[in-house]
Design an enzyme around this catalytic site. Sequence first.
Site, PDB file in Angstrom:
ATOM      1  N   TRP A   1      29.730 -10.677  -6.048  1.00 49.83           N
ATOM      2  CA  TRP A   1      28.374 -10.451  -5.321  1.00 49.83           C
ATOM      3  C   TRP A   1      27.254 -10.421  -5.992  1.00 49.83           C
ATOM      4  O   TRP A   1      27.029 -10.032  -6.782  1.00 49.83           O
ATOM      5  CB  TRP A   1      28.574  -9.005  -4.734  1.00 49.83           C
ATOM      6  CG  TRP A   1      27.294  -8.925  -3.713  1.00 49.83           C
ATOM      7  CD1 TRP A   1      26.248  -8.212  -4.182  1.00 49.83           C
ATOM      8  CD2 TRP A   1      27.338  -9.043  -2.227  1.00 49.83           C
ATOM      9  NE1 TRP A   1      25.384  -8.085  -3.102  1.00 49.83           N
ATOM     10  CE2 TRP A   1      25.886  -8.643  -2.037  1.00 49.83           C
ATOM     11  CE3 TRP A   1      27.872  -9.457  -1.241  1.00 49.83           C
ATOM     12  CZ2 TRP A   1      25.305  -8.671  -0.607  1.00 49.83           C
ATOM     13  CZ3 TRP A   1      27.641  -9.409   0.048  1.00 49.83           C
ATOM     14  CH2 TRP A   1      26.194  -9.062   0.199  1.00 49.83           C
TER      15      TRP A   1
ATOM     16  N   ASN B   1      22.764 -10.825  -4.618  1.00 43.86           N
ATOM     17  CA  ASN B   1      21.818 -10.552  -3.509  1.00 43.86           C
ATOM     18  C   ASN B   1      20.469 -11.019  -4.148  1.00 43.86           C
ATOM     19  O   ASN B   1      20.256 -11.855  -4.833  1.00 43.86           O
ATOM     20  CB  ASN B   1      21.752  -9.633  -2.364  1.00 43.86           C
ATOM     21  CG  ASN B   1      21.985  -8.333  -3.134  1.00 43.86           C
ATOM     22  OD1 ASN B   1      22.857  -7.972  -3.660  1.00 43.86           O
ATOM     23  ND2 ASN B   1      21.188  -7.580  -2.412  1.00 43.86           N
ATOM     24  N   ASP B   2      19.637 -10.257  -3.787  1.00 46.54           N
ATOM     25  CA  ASP B   2      17.988 -10.440  -4.143  1.00 46.54           C
ATOM     26  C   ASP B   2      17.766 -10.973  -5.580  1.00 46.54           C
ATOM     27  O   ASP B   2      18.354 -10.587  -6.564  1.00 46.54           O
ATOM     28  CB  ASP B   2      17.373  -9.072  -4.102  1.00 46.54           C
ATOM     29  CG  ASP B   2      17.625  -8.261  -2.826  1.00 46.54           C
ATOM     30  OD1 ASP B   2      18.418  -8.776  -1.999  1.00 46.54           O
ATOM     31  OD2 ASP B   2      16.949  -7.271  -2.929  1.00 46.54           O
TER      32      ASP B   2
ATOM     33  N   GLN C   1      20.313  -8.999  -8.280  1.00 45.66           N
ATOM     34  CA  GLN C   1      21.105  -7.997  -7.955  1.00 45.66           C
ATOM     35  C   GLN C   1      22.684  -8.515  -8.066  1.00 45.66           C
ATOM     36  O   GLN C   1      22.905  -9.237  -7.402  1.00 45.66           O
ATOM     37  CB  GLN C   1      20.618  -7.461  -6.386  1.00 45.66           C
ATOM     38  CG  GLN C   1      19.413  -6.754  -6.382  1.00 45.66           C
ATOM     39  CD  GLN C   1      19.604  -5.487  -7.030  1.00 45.66           C
ATOM     40  OE1 GLN C   1      20.241  -4.448  -6.432  1.00 45.66           O
ATOM     41  NE2 GLN C   1      18.767  -5.221  -8.207  1.00 45.66           N
TER      42      GLN C   1
ATOM     43  N   TRP D   1      18.256  -1.195  -8.469  1.00 47.43           N
ATOM     44  CA  TRP D   1      17.917  -2.032  -7.089  1.00 47.43           C
ATOM     45  C   TRP D   1      16.702  -2.924  -7.615  1.00 47.43           C
ATOM     46  O   TRP D   1      16.307  -2.925  -8.834  1.00 47.43           O
ATOM     47  CB  TRP D   1      17.755  -1.125  -6.102  1.00 47.43           C
ATOM     48  CG  TRP D   1      18.916  -0.963  -5.399  1.00 47.43           C
ATOM     49  CD1 TRP D   1      20.255  -0.976  -5.829  1.00 47.43           C
ATOM     50  CD2 TRP D   1      19.106  -0.392  -3.947  1.00 47.43           C
ATOM     51  NE1 TRP D   1      21.254  -0.578  -4.793  1.00 47.43           N
ATOM     52  CE2 TRP D   1      20.465   0.044  -3.929  1.00 47.43           C
ATOM     53  CE3 TRP D   1      18.248   0.264  -3.011  1.00 47.43           C
ATOM     54  CZ2 TRP D   1      21.093   0.443  -2.642  1.00 47.43           C
ATOM     55  CZ3 TRP D   1      18.722   0.678  -1.794  1.00 47.43           C
ATOM     56  CH2 TRP D   1      20.190   0.679  -1.554  1.00 47.43           C
ATOM     57  N   SER D   2      16.394  -3.543  -6.660  1.00 48.06           N
ATOM     58  CA  SER D   2      15.286  -4.687  -6.876  1.00 48.06           C
ATOM     59  C   SER D   2      13.903  -4.321  -7.206  1.00 48.06           C
ATOM     60  O   SER D   2      13.527  -3.009  -7.390  1.00 48.06           O
ATOM     61  CB  SER D   2      14.976  -5.353  -5.702  1.00 48.06           C
ATOM     62  OG  SER D   2      16.313  -6.191  -5.101  1.00 48.06           O
TER      63      SER D   2
ATOM     64  N   ASP E   1      11.558  -1.724  -3.960  1.00 47.81           N
ATOM     65  CA  ASP E   1      11.390  -3.059  -4.374  1.00 47.81           C
ATOM     66  C   ASP E   1       9.917  -3.202  -4.742  1.00 47.81           C
ATOM     67  O   ASP E   1       8.860  -3.844  -4.175  1.00 47.81           O
ATOM     68  CB  ASP E   1      11.458  -3.916  -3.125  1.00 47.81           C
ATOM     69  CG  ASP E   1      12.978  -3.718  -2.648  1.00 47.81           C
ATOM     70  OD1 ASP E   1      13.668  -3.306  -3.373  1.00 47.81           O
ATOM     71  OD2 ASP E   1      13.226  -3.961  -1.351  1.00 47.81           O
TER      72      ASP E   1
ATOM     73  N   GLU F   1      11.141  -4.420   3.108  1.00 47.67           N
ATOM     74  CA  GLU F   1      12.075  -4.659   1.878  1.00 47.67           C
ATOM     75  C   GLU F   1      11.168  -5.854   0.970  1.00 47.67           C
ATOM     76  O   GLU F   1      10.578  -6.545   1.677  1.00 47.67           O
ATOM     77  CB  GLU F   1      13.456  -4.950   2.254  1.00 47.67           C
ATOM     78  CG  GLU F   1      14.168  -3.843   2.876  1.00 47.67           C
ATOM     79  CD  GLU F   1      15.719  -4.302   2.777  1.00 47.67           C
ATOM     80  OE1 GLU F   1      16.457  -3.441   2.198  1.00 47.67           O
ATOM     81  OE2 GLU F   1      16.072  -5.276   3.740  1.00 47.67           O
TER      82      GLU F   1
END
Length: 580
Positions: free
Chosen positions: A60, A62-63, A79, A123-124, A188, A242
Amino acid sequence: MTRPLTDNMEIFAGLIVLIACCCSLLISNGNEIGGCSQTNNFFQYTNYRTSYHFQPSRNWINDPNGPMYYKGFYHLFYQYNPLGAVFGDIMIWGHSASYDLINWFHLNHALCPSEPYDINSCWSGSTTILPGSKPFILYTGIDANGRQVQNLAMPKNLSDPLLKEWVKFSGNPVMTPPNGVKKDDFRDPTTAWQGSDGEWRVIVGSRSNNQGIAILYRSKDFMHWTKFQNPLYSSERTGMWECPDFYPVSINGTKGVDTSVLNPSVKHVMKASFNSHDYYMLGTYNPQMEKFFPLTDFEGTSSDLRYDYGKFYASKTFFDNVKNRRILWGWVNESDSRQDDIEKGWSGVQSIPRQIWLDINGKQLLQWPVEEIETLRGKQASIDDKKLESGSVFEVSGITASQVDVEVVFELPELEEADEFINPGLVDPQLLCNDKNALIPSRLGPFGLLALATEELTEQTAIFFQIFRGHNRFVVLMCSDQSRSSLRKDVDKTTYGAFVDIDPRQEKISLRSLIDHSMIESFGGGGRTCITSRVYPQLATDKAARLYVFNNGTLGVVISSLNAWSINEARIGEEESFKV
Ligand SMILES: *[C@@H]1O[C@H](CO)[C@@H](O)[C@H](O)[C@H]1NC(C)=O
Ligand SMILES: *[C@@H]1O[C@H](CO)[C@@H](O)[C@H](O)[C@H]1NC(C)=O
Ligand SMILES: *[C@@H]1O[C@H](CO)[C@@H](O)[C@H](O)[C@H]1NC(C)=O
Ligand SMILES: *[C@@H]1O[C@H](CO)[C@@H](O)[C@H](O)[C@H]1NC(C)=O
């Protein structure tokens, strides 16, 4: 960073961390533990992997995080869940590098949970390059108490252009949720900018009830940060912000400017991700008041500007000082089910990096695939000056239609005959495109492309325009219709649509689509309106895929020019494969 579906951290998360935190054990994306399911239906799903869009080997993503250029290499962090093809309780920063934004090699993971301030995820966040070519990462850690805090990391060896190793700052966390902000509404951080007073500024996404907030922090040394009394901006109707992004754009031309530039020849862009979309406002940054003044606030309606009207989220820009341009990356989500993702062993793709700049009319941003994509162009098909009568479908042959870059320019000899646009107030273009009536021919349109189609058109994704005569101007509607994109029933086939702010009396109507197996990225009106879709054809795959131009309007249109190029596979893999 997209929030996980549940807030409760697994009891066993700590155990997983013990395995996942050691970046060095997880060599690179290709060789990890966890990856799962190379066997189940693997063959069936290989057709859906993209051939020139960025993806890690499995699992997986994402960002996009902290994209930048450093000493000869473009860097992309992202991510990543090293343990599977779904969003993970423990997320880390994957890391890849490239000479040209198109061919990529995967490096060791840059940031993994290891300390109390990020033990539950990294996280981002963003990178900022400080004077003296010193890149710093600011990222959100999920700490031992499930709080979102902001942390700093620096390269271990500034002489290593690949920046393979990152060291976390001993003073972390550098920002914790301020009074009145919930512990899981604080994330973020953006790329920082420097004011004329030498101080650094950065914003962090947050919310208060339904109000979206860009909390402003300032620092003299980049390590000690103080919250400014007022947010840089807050917006009533959006909910949690976000992945905010805040940067200047030149009012005059396509060139980008560095994030700290502030003078009369720039406007500012404020982007926020909410409701599964990336929205932006244009306006002015006043450094004395530390406030952003938009031309118009978010309205919570379809008139809010978006980077992309299809699947595109949690995006981030960076300034490329080699070519003086600003480049946008976005996460393109799947449209199939969680179970499909587990079976295929991966989920998520990055958009083609897009150059982004302000339209000369100052009213919106324009986007265009970076020029480097053209180095992958192979066999070409061209059509000039061809009339498309009402009801005609015309195949673009001689190219690989599952992997193609196509640009078509339409001329409308009978423009003045267009139907009238019946518009009692605000109309949502996506609803217009979704409405079955939109497929009932009008005079001008639908006309456009049928991508990833079978020969019998049993599968097809139609990207098309319809043109109407409005009150003293023409209305151009652009749609991407996924309703017939696959014979499969279990995928999201939402139709997307948006208006294109273009005057067809002044300019021809153009459409460029980057088609890549399960991905269609479309740029209407020279990049004024972008729509990205994910499609999963069952039959129209690989050699069976076809590309057509069609016109279902009752009036004829003319293909002024069409150029299509087969696109060669980009090299996206392990570092070894790049060594000569
Ligand atoms: C730092 O990186 C450079 C360039 O890759 C390398 O030559 C040097 O040995 C590295 N220094 C250390 C201490 O690892
Ligand atoms: C915009 O660019 C043109 C051409 O380079 C130049 O003549 C003009 O002065 C510029 N305008 C502004 C406001 O910077
Ligand atoms: C990603 O796709 C899944 C499946 O279609 C959907 O449920 C989810 O809301 C999407 N997330 C975003 C941020 O678009
Ligand atoms: C074009 O019209 C034909 C005939 O009505 C119809 O079968 C087809 O689905 C239409 N195509 C699109 C993309 O709307």
